[in-house]
Design a protein around this motif. Structure first.
Motif, short mmCIF file in Angstrom:
data_model
loop_
_atom_site.label_atom_id
_atom_site.label_comp_id
_atom_site.label_asym_id
_atom_site.label_seq_id
_atom_site.Cartn_x
_atom_site.Cartn_y
_atom_site.Cartn_z
N UNK A 145 -2.37 3.39 6.65
CA UNK A 145 -0.90 4.09 6.63
C UNK A 145 -0.61 4.69 7.56
N UNK A 146 0.60 5.23 7.85
CA UNK A 146 1.12 5.96 8.84
C UNK A 146 1.97 6.94 8.19
N UNK A 147 1.87 8.30 8.16
CA UNK A 147 2.79 9.58 7.60
C UNK A 147 4.13 9.34 8.14
N UNK A 148 4.32 9.07 9.56
CA UNK A 148 5.63 9.11 10.30
C UNK A 148 6.21 7.74 9.68
N UNK A 149 5.45 6.57 9.30
CA UNK A 149 6.15 5.61 8.70
C UNK A 149 6.60 5.87 7.38
N UNK B 51 0.78 -1.05 0.11
CA UNK B 51 0.06 0.10 -0.05
C UNK B 51 0.85 1.35 -0.11
N UNK B 52 1.99 1.43 0.90
CA UNK B 52 2.85 2.53 0.86
C UNK B 52 3.55 2.61 -0.54
N UNK B 53 4.22 1.47 -1.07
CA UNK B 53 4.81 1.60 -2.34
C UNK B 53 3.77 2.14 -3.51
N UNK B 54 2.67 1.64 -3.54
CA UNK B 54 1.74 2.12 -4.62
C UNK B 54 1.23 3.58 -4.27
N UNK B 55 1.16 4.07 -2.76
CA UNK B 55 0.88 5.06 -2.66
C UNK B 55 1.99 6.24 -3.25
N UNK B 56 3.23 5.70 -3.05
CA UNK B 56 4.22 6.55 -3.49
C UNK B 56 4.39 6.57 -5.06
N UNK B 57 4.11 5.53 -5.80
CA UNK B 57 4.38 5.70 -7.01
C UNK B 57 3.01 6.30 -7.58
N UNK B 58 1.93 6.32 -6.95
CA UNK B 58 0.79 7.07 -7.77
C UNK B 58 1.00 8.72 -7.31
N UNK B 59 1.57 9.00 -6.22
CA UNK B 59 1.79 10.34 -5.84
C UNK B 59 2.77 10.88 -6.97
N UNK C 52 -7.81 6.76 -4.90
CA UNK C 52 -8.15 5.55 -4.07
C UNK C 52 -6.91 5.13 -3.37
N UNK C 53 -5.73 5.23 -4.04
CA UNK C 53 -4.34 4.90 -3.06
C UNK C 53 -4.42 5.51 -2.01
N UNK C 54 -4.61 7.06 -2.01
CA UNK C 54 -4.37 8.07 -1.03
C UNK C 54 -5.16 7.60 0.23
N UNK C 55 -6.49 7.22 -0.10
CA UNK C 55 -7.64 6.96 0.74
C UNK C 55 -7.25 5.62 1.66
N UNK C 56 -6.61 4.72 0.81
CA UNK C 56 -6.22 3.53 1.53
C UNK C 56 -5.00 3.83 2.53
N UNK C 57 -4.08 4.63 2.05
CA UNK C 57 -3.04 5.18 2.89
C UNK C 57 -3.48 5.88 4.01
N UNK C 58 -4.38 6.66 3.76
CA UNK C 58 -5.06 7.43 5.07
C UNK C 58 -5.76 6.68 5.92
N UNK C 59 -6.08 5.47 5.65
CA UNK C 59 -6.98 4.59 6.56
C UNK C 59 -6.11 3.54 7.39
#
Length: 312
Positions: A213-217, A39-47, A204-211
């Motif tokens: 994920x951890x910004x600190x992580x 999830x974190x890797x996809x969030x970074x890729x899509x960002x 959608x990726x950002x939403x899953x990360x928001x639910x």
């Protein structure tokens, strides 16, 4: 589509698109060395990719008249992007935790035959003899490559089967996504449709990360992960999409799909060079069978959807 007078130019673009797209699995495997989750890797890729898709959508909107979509159209479009775009992507990335990059690409390349099956079930298209042949040899090829990976993994074969199952499910979901594309591309155009669906998938990726994920992580990840995610976004997502679109415009979708069948081979070679994955005659034979199936489907005039590289 009218064929170009510069076939070698178009063929080169499609070939380059297939090769650089093949590097995605390599980058994912390299990123997993640093213990980042899917999830974190996809969030970074899509960002990293989102600004390019927004710019692409803006450019496409300026090239033609605005499309009129109903509320129902938008609902289906969002569902298609979230499940078919982001969902297939997550299944693919998660599956790569447990299988080799070569096996992932071979299984994912089953999606053309899956489109044929879904078209027969939902759209009542008749499956031709060529398509039956294509599906038979493709699935035989996948069995060989899975067998190769199980032999290598030994006691961890259950993990290999689990990962292969996730990648296969990703291919099934993506095939459904392609089937749905046929309802929207005539209204929006391929470029605008791609920009919209990928932008929604990024949300959608950002939403899953928001639910979950951890910004600190995610801020504490090694810089190598950020570099790989950026390369994944630009080199393995945006660049191949642009090259493939231009190549299809030059050659037509059928010829482009034949050339893009090089994808599994280039992934296996890149995995050998950068990941140290083993090569064997079993893997080679399985890959050849899958490529034969892709070529057979692509050459059939009745195939209901053009066959190009998956954006997963």
């Amino acid at each position: 589509m009218k064929e170009s007078t510069h076939p070698y130019y178009g063929a080169t673009l499609v070939l380059l698109s297939s090769i650089v797209f093949s590097s995605k699995a390599i980058m994912v495997k390299l990123a997993y060395v640093y213990h980042v989750d899917a999830a974190n890797l996809i969030a970074l890729r899509m960002a990293f990719a989102l600004p390019f898709f927004v710019a692409l959508g803006w450019w496409a909107a300026r090239q033609g008249s605005p499309a009129t979509l109903t509320i129902q159209d938008w609902s289906w479009l969002v569902l298609l992007a979230v499940i078919g775009g982001y969902g297939s992507m997550w299944l693919n990335f998660e599956g790569l935790r447990f299988v080799s990059a070569g096996l992932e690409r071979v299984i994912l390349f089953l999606y053309p035959s899956l489109v044929v099956v879904m078209s027969a079930i939902f759209l009542k298209h008749r499956i031709t003899r060529r398509e039956w042949f294509a599906m038979t040899v493709s699935y035989a090829g996948v069995v060989l490559v899975v067998w190769h990976d199980i032999e290598l993994s030994g006691l961890h074969s259950s993990e290999t089967m689990y990962g292969a199952g996730l990648v296969l499910l990703s291919a099934v979901v993506y095939a459904g996504y392609l089937l749905g594309c046929g309802q929207f591309i005539p209204k929006l155009g391929a470029t605008r449709f791609t920009a919209l669906t990928m932008s929604i998938a990024a949300f959608a990726s950002a939403c899953q990360f928001g639910i979950s994920g951890s910004t600190k992580e995610i801020m504490a990840l090694p810089h190598q992960v950020y570099a790989l995610a950026m390369l994944m976004a630009i080199v393995a997502t945006v660049l191949p999409a642009i090259l493939m679109n231009i190549g299809i415009h030059q050659l037509g979708s059928r010829k482009a799909s034949l050339i893009s069948a090089i994808g599994p081979v280039s992934t296996i070679l890149l995995a050998y060079l950068f990941l140290g994955e083993q090569l064997s005659w079993i893997q080679g034979a399985g890959t050849v069978l899958v490529m034969m199936g892709v070529v057979a489907v692509s050459m059939d005039a009745t195939t209901p959807s053009k066959v190009t590289e998956a954006d997963v």
